[in-house]
Design an enzyme around this catalytic site. Structure first.
Site, PDB file in Angstrom:
ATOM      1  N   SER A  58       0.828  -1.196  -0.264  1.00  0.00           N
ATOM      2  CA  SER A  58       0.258  -0.089  -0.099  1.00  0.00           C
ATOM      3  C   SER A  58       0.917   1.143   0.036  1.00  0.00           C
ATOM      4  O   SER A  58       1.439   1.597  -0.919  1.00  0.00           O
ATOM      5  CB  SER A  58      -1.091  -0.054   1.141  1.00  0.00           C
ATOM      6  N   ASP A 170      -5.843  -4.076  -2.000  1.00  0.00           N
ATOM      7  CA  ASP A 170      -5.117  -3.890  -0.658  1.00  0.00           C
ATOM      8  C   ASP A 170      -4.166  -4.785  -0.236  1.00  0.00           C
ATOM      9  O   ASP A 170      -4.877  -5.922   0.278  1.00  0.00           O
ATOM     10  CB  ASP A 170      -5.969  -2.938   0.114  1.00  0.00           C
TER      11      ASP A 170
END
Length: 320
Positions: A58, A170
């Site tokens: 991320s 994610d």
């Protein structure tokens, strides 16, 4: 883009080859908190630590990409100062996700261009999550920008990214501080930067209340609207007084932190880094749009200096 095999969650075996005598650095996810990684990097460089492997998830994938590409700390700090987070995203109206990431993609291309993993001077690994299987996916080939977008794609907020037939989101849902990617790639000494704290005894970040002054002007030409204004308008539409409540992004960010910190704790017990750096950034919401980035940078540097003795020990071992 090719994907590497999903990383194993089993404890690693001890490396035995000379090629494994390497230093790896793992940058964890954490939204706006990710700028703390740049502060950590500044200390690593001052201590003479040059990683042979880099991994990121991320926000850590973004900073890790800069680092592995050879961008200097000063260049990254310039990016940090110039970035205006609310200008990178706009509302979507197709139901796929809340926000459109076209602006973010343009931002990444402006700094990374069409760079591929294969072009990097330092081997780099980006962690994502396969939305269908739920498994961790480690990317180490193909375009950098696509991998960063996938690793940062918070489900429901940002659209998933399709790569080689896999719908990816994610990486924090599976491995937010990817030490395992380093160990499985031969790292002997590992440094990890964790942007979440353990939930046991965790002090919740201050949940700010909406304020009318936070609203910004609508840009009608591209239907882009500030997230603060969108929250205010939605509240008025529903005729609810939200003056005493945190906004939805703060609530979601806090919820994600509670889940990710638990998972991080487990993964870091299985794959224990030689040095764990935890910047004191709990007061910054994971989905905060704060522009107080110099403070975040300083928190990263301070946390790295707290581990100076262990970091110098790694340098000594590598040079021995």
């Amino acid at each position: 883009m090719a994907l590497s095999a999903p990383a194993s969650t089993d404890p690693p075996e001890s490396p035995t080859t000379s090629a494994s005598r390497t230093v790896g650095v793992a940058f964890g996810g954490g939204g706006m908190r990710g700028w703390a990684h740049v502060g950590v990097i500044s200390v690593l460089q001052e201590l003479g630590i040059q990683p042979d492997l880099v991994a990121g998830c991320s926000a850590g994938a973004l900073i890790g990409a800069y680092y592995a590409s050879g961008h200097s700390v000063e260049t990254m700090r310039t990016y940090m100062r110039e970035q205006r987070t609310t200008s990178l995203f706009s509302l979507r109206f197709d139901g796929l996700s809340l926000l459109n990431t076209d602006g973010f993609r343009d931002y990444l291309h402006s700094h990374l261009g069409d760079t591929r993993f294969e072009d990097l001077p330092i081997p780099f690994y980006v962690v994502c999550t396969d939305l269908e299987s739920g498994k961790e996916v480690v990317i180490n080939r193909g375009p950098l920008v696509d991998a960063i977008l996938a690793s940062s794609a918070i489900p429901g907020i940002f659209p998933p990214v399709e790569i080689d037939g896999h719908l990816l989101v994610d990486g924090g849902l599976s491995n937010n501080v990817p030490v395992s990617a380093l160990v499985n790639s031969g790292a002997r000494y590992t440094v990890a930067v964790r942007l979440h704290q353990d939930t046991n005894g965790l002090t919740a970040p201050s949940l700010t209340r909406a304020h009318p002054d936070a609203a910004q002007t609508v840009r009608d030409n591209d239907k882009r609207i500030s997230l603060a204004m969108w929250s205010e308008r939605l509240a008025r539409t529903l005729r609810r007084d939200t003056s005493h409540l945190p906004n939805g992004f703060e609530v979601l960010g806090r919820a994600m932190e509670l889940v990710m910190s638990k998972l991080e704790g487990y993964r870091l017990q299985v794959y224990k880094p030689d040095v764990l750096i935890t910047p004191h950034v709990a007061h910054i919401g994971t989905l905060s749009f704060s522009e107080e980035k110099e403070e975040i940078f300083s928190c990263g540097a301070a946390a790295a200096w707290e581990q100076e003795a262990l970091l110098r020990e790694i340098v000594q071992r590598v040079e021995a």
